[in-house]
Design a protein around this motif. Structure first.
Motif, mmCIF file in Angstrom:
data_model
loop_
_atom_site.group_PDB
_atom_site.id
_atom_site.type_symbol
_atom_site.label_atom_id
_atom_site.label_comp_id
_atom_site.label_asym_id
_atom_site.label_seq_id
_atom_site.Cartn_x
_atom_site.Cartn_y
_atom_site.Cartn_z
ATOM 1 N N LEU A 1 0.830 -1.199 0.000
ATOM 2 C CA LEU A 1 0.000 0.000 0.000
ATOM 3 C C LEU A 1 0.869 1.255 0.000
ATOM 4 O O LEU A 1 0.587 2.229 -0.713
ATOM 5 C CB LEU A 1 -0.917 -0.008 1.227
ATOM 6 N N GLN A 2 1.953 1.241 0.764
ATOM 7 C CA GLN A 2 2.848 2.400 0.804
ATOM 8 C C GLN A 2 3.515 2.620 -0.542
ATOM 9 O O GLN A 2 3.695 3.761 -0.974
ATOM 10 C CB GLN A 2 3.897 2.205 1.911
ATOM 11 N N GLU A 3 3.857 1.541 -1.231
ATOM 12 C CA GLU A 3 4.485 1.667 -2.544
ATOM 13 C C GLU A 3 3.521 2.267 -3.566
ATOM 14 O O GLU A 3 3.933 2.983 -4.481
ATOM 15 C CB GLU A 3 4.984 0.306 -3.015
ATOM 16 N N ARG A 4 2.219 1.980 -3.413
ATOM 17 C CA ARG A 4 1.221 2.516 -4.347
ATOM 18 C C ARG A 4 0.857 3.957 -4.044
ATOM 19 O O ARG A 4 0.596 4.745 -4.950
ATOM 20 C CB ARG A 4 -0.054 1.664 -4.317
ATOM 21 N N THR A 5 0.805 4.314 -2.768
ATOM 22 C CA THR A 5 0.239 5.602 -2.382
ATOM 23 C C THR A 5 1.264 6.604 -1.887
ATOM 24 O O THR A 5 0.980 7.805 -1.823
ATOM 25 C CB THR A 5 -0.809 5.398 -1.270
ATOM 26 N N GLY A 6 2.469 6.137 -1.501
ATOM 27 C CA GLY A 6 3.431 7.030 -0.878
ATOM 28 C C GLY A 6 3.012 7.329 0.556
ATOM 29 O O GLY A 6 2.129 6.686 1.118
ATOM 30 N N GLY A 7 3.650 8.322 1.163
ATOM 31 C CA GLY A 7 3.295 8.687 2.526
ATOM 32 C C GLY A 7 3.595 7.582 3.513
ATOM 33 O O GLY A 7 4.564 6.829 3.365
ATOM 34 N N SER A 8 2.750 7.467 4.523
ATOM 35 C CA SER A 8 2.926 6.480 5.591
ATOM 36 C C SER A 8 1.697 5.595 5.696
ATOM 37 O O SER A 8 0.610 5.954 5.225
ATOM 38 C CB SER A 8 3.184 7.181 6.928
ATOM 39 N N VAL A 9 1.873 4.440 6.320
ATOM 40 C CA VAL A 9 0.790 3.464 6.470
ATOM 41 C C VAL A 9 0.781 2.956 7.902
ATOM 42 O O VAL A 9 1.839 2.677 8.478
ATOM 43 C CB VAL A 9 0.966 2.280 5.491
ATOM 44 N N VAL A 10 -0.414 2.837 8.475
ATOM 45 C CA VAL A 10 -0.570 2.287 9.820
ATOM 46 C C VAL A 10 -1.442 1.037 9.747
ATOM 47 O O VAL A 10 -2.253 0.868 8.833
ATOM 48 C CB VAL A 10 -1.197 3.307 10.792
ATOM 49 N N ARG B 1 -7.996 5.588 3.825
ATOM 50 C CA ARG B 1 -7.192 6.789 3.993
ATOM 51 C C ARG B 1 -7.473 7.352 5.370
ATOM 52 O O ARG B 1 -8.638 7.485 5.773
ATOM 53 C CB ARG B 1 -7.528 7.830 2.913
ATOM 54 N N VAL B 2 -6.420 7.663 6.096
ATOM 55 C CA VAL B 2 -6.565 8.187 7.458
ATOM 56 C C VAL B 2 -6.678 9.702 7.380
ATOM 57 O O VAL B 2 -5.797 10.383 6.830
ATOM 58 C CB VAL B 2 -5.362 7.773 8.333
ATOM 59 N N THR B 3 -7.764 10.252 7.940
ATOM 60 C CA THR B 3 -7.987 11.695 7.914
ATOM 61 C C THR B 3 -7.685 12.352 9.254
ATOM 62 O O THR B 3 -7.590 13.576 9.339
ATOM 63 C CB THR B 3 -9.441 12.001 7.526
ATOM 64 N N GLY B 4 -7.547 11.561 10.311
ATOM 65 C CA GLY B 4 -7.239 12.115 11.619
ATOM 66 C C GLY B 4 -6.856 11.018 12.582
ATOM 67 O O GLY B 4 -7.227 9.852 12.403
ATOM 68 N N LEU B 5 -6.105 11.374 13.619
ATOM 69 C CA LEU B 5 -5.666 10.417 14.632
ATOM 70 C C LEU B 5 -5.716 11.076 16.001
ATOM 71 O O LEU B 5 -5.351 12.249 16.150
ATOM 72 C CB LEU B 5 -4.237 9.949 14.348
ATOM 73 N N VAL B 6 -6.162 10.312 16.987
ATOM 74 C CA VAL B 6 -6.230 10.802 18.366
ATOM 75 C C VAL B 6 -5.609 9.744 19.269
ATOM 76 O O VAL B 6 -5.925 8.553 19.149
ATOM 77 C CB VAL B 6 -7.686 11.082 18.806
ATOM 78 N N SER C 1 -2.210 15.503 7.416
ATOM 79 C CA SER C 1 -2.687 16.780 6.883
ATOM 80 C C SER C 1 -1.693 17.440 5.936
ATOM 81 O O SER C 1 -1.973 18.494 5.376
ATOM 82 C CB SER C 1 -2.993 17.739 8.036
ATOM 83 N N MET C 2 -0.530 16.819 5.748
ATOM 84 C CA MET C 2 0.503 17.399 4.890
ATOM 85 C C MET C 2 0.329 16.952 3.446
ATOM 86 O O MET C 2 -0.186 15.855 3.188
ATOM 87 C CB MET C 2 1.895 16.992 5.392
ATOM 88 N N PRO C 3 0.770 17.758 2.476
ATOM 89 C CA PRO C 3 0.679 17.343 1.067
ATOM 90 C C PRO C 3 1.624 16.199 0.755
ATOM 91 O O PRO C 3 2.667 16.038 1.393
ATOM 92 C CB PRO C 3 1.077 18.613 0.300
ATOM 93 N N SER C 4 1.258 15.430 -0.238
ATOM 94 C CA SER C 4 2.028 14.231 -0.584
ATOM 95 C C SER C 4 3.434 14.563 -1.072
ATOM 96 O O SER C 4 4.364 13.779 -0.866
ATOM 97 C CB SER C 4 1.286 13.411 -1.649
ATOM 98 N N ASP C 5 3.613 15.730 -1.720
ATOM 99 C CA ASP C 5 4.943 16.057 -2.225
ATOM 100 C C ASP C 5 5.908 16.444 -1.105
ATOM 101 O O ASP C 5 7.097 16.631 -1.344
ATOM 102 C CB ASP C 5 4.876 17.152 -3.287
ATOM 103 N N GLU C 6 5.400 16.540 0.133
ATOM 104 C CA GLU C 6 6.247 16.777 1.291
ATOM 105 C C GLU C 6 6.355 15.531 2.175
ATOM 106 O O GLU C 6 6.824 15.605 3.302
ATOM 107 C CB GLU C 6 5.711 17.947 2.106
ATOM 108 N N GLY C 7 5.922 14.384 1.638
ATOM 109 C CA GLY C 7 5.967 13.140 2.401
ATOM 110 C C GLY C 7 4.743 12.917 3.252
ATOM 111 O O GLY C 7 4.724 12.023 4.095
ATOM 112 N N GLY C 8 3.711 13.749 3.043
ATOM 113 C CA GLY C 8 2.499 13.630 3.842
ATOM 114 C C GLY C 8 1.540 12.593 3.293
ATOM 115 O O GLY C 8 1.779 11.956 2.272
ATOM 116 N N GLY C 9 0.435 12.460 3.999
ATOM 117 C CA GLY C 9 -0.571 11.455 3.668
ATOM 118 C C GLY C 9 -0.378 10.203 4.485
ATOM 119 O O GLY C 9 0.762 9.727 4.631
ATOM 120 N N VAL C 10 -1.459 9.704 5.075
ATOM 121 C CA VAL C 10 -1.407 8.474 5.866
ATOM 122 C C VAL C 10 -2.547 7.571 5.422
ATOM 123 O O VAL C 10 -3.697 8.019 5.312
ATOM 124 C CB VAL C 10 -1.529 8.765 7.378
#
Length: 302
Positions: free
Chosen positions: A147-156, A189-194, A244-253
């Motif tokens: 999933l990380q290889e397809r989408t970039g960013g991080s995966v939980v 896609r994760v939109t928030g974490l608490v 909440s960060m853009p994908s071109d900055e390594g964001g996205g979860v």
């Protein structure tokens, strides 16, 4: 395959298992006949990872000893012709290239991950927590890496839990996405974490469990993440920022909702359950152990 390094935080004091962990790291407590930490390293290796960094602390020397060669023991076993045990002893030594760095102070999981910055560099990497053992028959990490290889960013890794138990975990708000052609588990896609919310405040009953595949952008986020719950630097807080960060900055979860077999060794009761379940499924021990359980369990009173 782009993920070659794994980080295993192992600096905790293991206070829930005292006095057993007074001189023995909790990661070295046996689960049947292997220490818990070996199952975790084996899982990483099975996913194609060959470089493992353990984040340790004081009194953790036995971790390094376990994954090192033991010439005297090996020579004694070889002399006796005990080749099965010799192979078992050597298996932990030959698993992977294992490195160690000390955390120094217990400042939280986020700080432990930050200690890996110099070793990991600018590569994406996996993080595996030793409290969660994932059954080898239900591989989770390969699905997360894919999933990380397809989408970039991080995966939980996410797990549905009883809503009354969400206060024990980091909790995720998610949106469904279309999975890949070979997706083994539900992907979101994760939109928030608490971190450890009260049940009334939880965005869902999806708990973050101890497997992560992280973009190296997490390091610069952790460097500016203030201490959160419990006065510690929380990895969950850094992931919330990444989401909440853009994908071109390594964001996205993104998340993988795991439905396989998981063994929680984080507290005494769940540890005992894990030992029983794993022993019951062993080819060498299972038949006789299950037969004994069938005789023993009816004699118990609740």
């Amino acid at each position: 395959m782009t993920i070659h390094k794994a980080v295993i935080p192992a600096a905790g004091l293991g206070t829930r298992f005292l006095p057993a962990t007074k001189s023995t790291p909790k990661e070295m407590l046996p689960v049947v006949d292997k220490p818990a930490i070996q199952y975790v390293v084996e899982e990483a290796v099975a996913a194609g990872i060959d470089d493992v960094l353990m984040i340790t602390g004081r009194s953790k020397r036995t971790l390094a000893d376990h994954f090192d060669a033991a010439p005297e023991l090996e020579a004694a076993l070889e002399k006796k012709g005990d080749l099965d045990r010799l192979a078992a002893v050597r298996a932990s030594t030959d698993l992977a290239d294992v490195h160690y760095v000390r955390q120094g102070q217990p400042k939280g999981l986020g700080h432990a991950v930050l200690c890996a910055k110099n070793h990991v560099g600018d590569q994406s990497f996996a993080v595996l927590l030793g409290d969660d053992l994932i059954d080898a028959r239900d591989p989770l990490l390969p699905a997360m890496i894919a999933l990380q290889e397809r989408t970039g960013g991080s995966v939980v890794a996410l797990l549905e839990v009883d809503p009354a138990q969400v206060h024990l975990y980091g909790c995720a708000a998610v949106e469904s996405i279309a999975g890949g052609d070979e997706a083994q588990y539900h992907e979101v896609r994760v939109t928030g974490l608490v971190e450890k919310p009260a049940p009334a405040d939880a965005p869902s009953n999806l708990a973050v469990i101890g497997r992560y595949v992280l973009h190296p952008a997490v390091f610069r986020v952790l460097e500016r993440t203030a201490p959160g719950r419990g006065g510690e630097i929380q990895l969950t807080d850094a992931l919330a920022t990444l989401a909440s960060m853009p994908s071109d900055e390594g964001g996205g979860v993104h998340g993988v909702v795991f439905t396989g077999r998981r063994y929680d060794t984080g507290d005494r009761l769940d540890y005992l359950k894990a030992v029983v379940r794993i022993a019951s499924d062993r080819e060498d021990l299972g038949p006789e152990f299950r037969s004994w359980l069938a005789e023993f369990v009816p004699t118990l009173t609740v």
